[in-house]
Write an enzyme that holds these catalytic residues in place. Structure first.
Site, short mmCIF file in Angstrom:
data_model
loop_
_atom_site.label_atom_id
_atom_site.label_comp_id
_atom_site.label_asym_id
_atom_site.label_seq_id
_atom_site.Cartn_x
_atom_site.Cartn_y
_atom_site.Cartn_z
N SER A 188 59.95 -4.97 36.60
CA SER A 188 59.05 -5.47 34.69
C SER A 188 59.17 -6.77 34.40
O SER A 188 57.85 -7.14 33.72
CB SER A 188 59.72 -4.39 34.02
OG SER A 188 60.98 -4.32 33.70
N HIS A 228 56.50 1.89 35.69
CA HIS A 228 55.43 0.58 34.89
C HIS A 228 53.94 1.32 36.49
O HIS A 228 53.23 -0.28 36.69
CB HIS A 228 55.83 -0.64 35.44
CG HIS A 228 57.35 -0.91 34.00
ND1 HIS A 228 56.09 -0.80 33.15
CD2 HIS A 228 58.28 -0.99 34.17
CE1 HIS A 228 57.26 -1.97 32.21
NE2 HIS A 228 58.17 -1.54 32.57
N LYS A 250 54.94 5.82 28.83
CA LYS A 250 54.30 4.16 29.11
C LYS A 250 53.05 4.62 29.16
O LYS A 250 52.18 4.58 27.93
CB LYS A 250 54.61 3.49 30.33
CG LYS A 250 56.31 2.69 29.39
CD LYS A 250 56.43 1.99 31.05
CE LYS A 250 57.92 1.35 30.28
NZ LYS A 250 59.28 1.80 30.84
C1 LIG Z 1 60.29 2.49 31.38
C2 LIG Z 1 61.71 2.45 31.69
C3 LIG Z 1 62.41 3.65 31.84
C4 LIG Z 1 62.51 4.29 30.67
O1 LIG Z 1 61.91 5.05 30.26
P1 LIG Z 1 61.55 5.72 28.72
O2 LIG Z 1 61.47 7.31 29.25
O3 LIG Z 1 61.83 5.11 27.95
O4 LIG Z 1 63.44 6.29 28.80
C5 LIG Z 1 63.01 4.23 33.34
N1 LIG Z 1 62.95 3.04 34.74
C6 LIG Z 1 61.50 2.30 34.11
C7 LIG Z 1 62.12 1.20 35.10
C8 LIG Z 1 61.18 1.72 32.89
O5 LIG Z 1 60.48 0.86 33.33
#
Ligand SMILES: *Cc1c(COP(=O)(O)O)cnc(C)c1O
Length: 419
Positions: A184, A212, A243
């Site tokens: 990310s 992502h 997301k």
């Molecule tokens: C955002 C993210 C998470 C966490 O996701 P949530 O549902 O907000 O807990 C886990 N792994 C990765 C790679 C992320 O980018």
């Protein structure tokens, strides 16, 4: 509370502050979107720092579906799934995700953080080995720590090192390679073809966290395994609903039916944490409907990403996190897939010793001129590799993207003048 503990907490906060690492939260005064209100500015600002890739966070049909879910199924479940926390929509969403991802079955968690926290401990034990990319998300790192398996770490996307770690773990009963689909901070894809080849050669399993990517990467938005044509070679997928897929909350693990069944029996965050709220489930189903019904948002996201990259490159900004700065070329074994469209995470690099200060000043100047972006510096990214991470969205128009580039150019000039 004892005075000693209170003093210890205060001293820790002071240390964080002295190191310049205090996170200050900006209050948003509108729904999440391409343009938002923030409490520190009178006018709306263009938002280039959300994970709202498809612009679904305030999409009317998603909001309407969530409202209907609220009316039909109530506010909350007040239960974990296996006691009395499963309604028809929870199963419908799991089935929908399985159909979308092309897997047998899917298990919902309250977040992807919880999915990653639960998946390893439930499936692996001391005879097994987990081989993990050094840049994996914090939730994968924590989930792996919660499990008794032996731990091996390989340098980011470095296939020579992954091969060496697979060798080092050769005596384990089962080995699993664990990677983010997208890193990310760099907007870089994991080299999934090469990872699957190595895993196959060593009889290892593969888990990809596609948080992502799910919803917008790949022809059908199915994520990085679709992008690289390895969907049938990835054993376990984890991902978030927080997301691109509406941006509310919830996470999942998807894969073979028996594996998912074992997770339902054993995964502790599933067994001991509340069900996802019915309105969130209903909204997420609507988000998946939109992803399936049309490729328009994915196309717009891709156009915005390409427009931003080309205008920024033309304006002389450095968008390559691997070659920017004093550290020079990446490690010899690192594989950076370049035959695929760029990811909407676009790091604008401010390399070198003064980069962190410059990135901070540029971001401040941009916010004052209506564009919200966030600078990142050490220890979130390597020393000398400060950056402003821009995240494009289908919610942006071409004009929004051009306004963002103009703001970068103006802010760079203003920040250099005040040196
Ligand atoms: C955002 C993210 C998470 C966490 O996701 P949530 O549902 O907000 O807990 C886990 N792994 C990765 C790679 C992320 O980018």
């Amino acid at each position: 509370m004892t005075d000693a503990f209170a003093a210890h907490v205060r001293a820790t906060l002071d240390e964080i502050d002295a190191a310049g690492l205090t996170k200050r939260e900006r209050v948003i005064t509108t729904p999440q979107g391409g343009q938002i209100g923030v409490s520190t500015a009178d006018d709306r600002v263009l938002n280039f720092c959300a994970n709202n890739y498809l612009g679904l966070a305030d999409e009317p049909s998603v909001v309407a579906a969530a409202r209907e879910g609220l009316d039909a199924w109530g506010f909350g479940m007040a239960s974990v799934r296996f006691i009395c926390g499963t309604q028809a929509p929870h199963r419908a969403l799991e089935n929908r995700l399985s159909a979308f991802l092309g897997t047998d079955d899917t298990i919902l968690f309250s977040s992807c953080f919880d999915a990653n926290a639960g998946v390893f401990e439930a499936l692996f034990s001391a005879e097994d080995a987990i081989i993990s990319d050094e840049l994996n998300h914090a939730s994968l790192i924590d989930g792996i720590r919660l499990c008794k398996a032996q731990r091996f770490r390989y340098r980011n996307a470095d296939m020579a090192d992954l091969a060496a770690q697979l060798e080092a773990a050769a005596s384990a009963r089962f080995r699993i390679v664990v990677t983010d689909g997208v890193f990310s901070m760099d907007g870089a894809y994991a080299p999934l073809r090469e990872i699957c080849d190595l895993a196959d050669a060593h009889d290892a399993l593969v888990l990809v966290d596609d948080s992502h990517a799910v919803g917008f990467v790949g022809e059908g938005g199915r994520g990085t395994s679709e992008l690289f044509g390895v969907a049938d070679r990835v054993d376990l997928l984890t991902g978030t609903l927080g997301k691109a897929l509406g941006g509310a909350s919830g996470g999942y693990v998807s894969g073979r039916a028996d594996v998912v069944e074992l997770l339902r029996q054993r995964a502790r965050p599933y067994l001991f944490s509340n069900s996802v709220a019915p309105s969130v489930v209903a909204g997420s189903l609507a988000a998946l409907d939109l992803v399936d019904a049309s490729a328009d948002a994915r196309a717009r996201l891709r156009e915005n990403t390409e427009l931003f990259r080309s205008l920024m490159t033309e304006a002389g900004f450095d968008l390559d996190p691997f070659t920017a700065g004093p550290q020079g070329a990446p490690a010899a074994g690192r594989v950076i897939p370049t035959d695929v469209p760029p990811h909407p995470i676009t790091p604008v690099m401010f390399p070198g010793e003064d980069g962190a200060r410059l990135a901070g000043r540029v971001a401040e100047h941009m916010l004052a001129h209506g564009v919200y972006v966030i600078p990142f510096s050490f220890p979130v990214v390597p020393r000398g590799k400060a950056r402003i991470r821009v995240q494009l969205s289908a919610a942006h128009t071409g004009d929004d993207v051009r306004a963002c580039v103009d703001a970068f150019v103006a802010a760079r000039a203003a920040s250099q003048e005040t040196e």
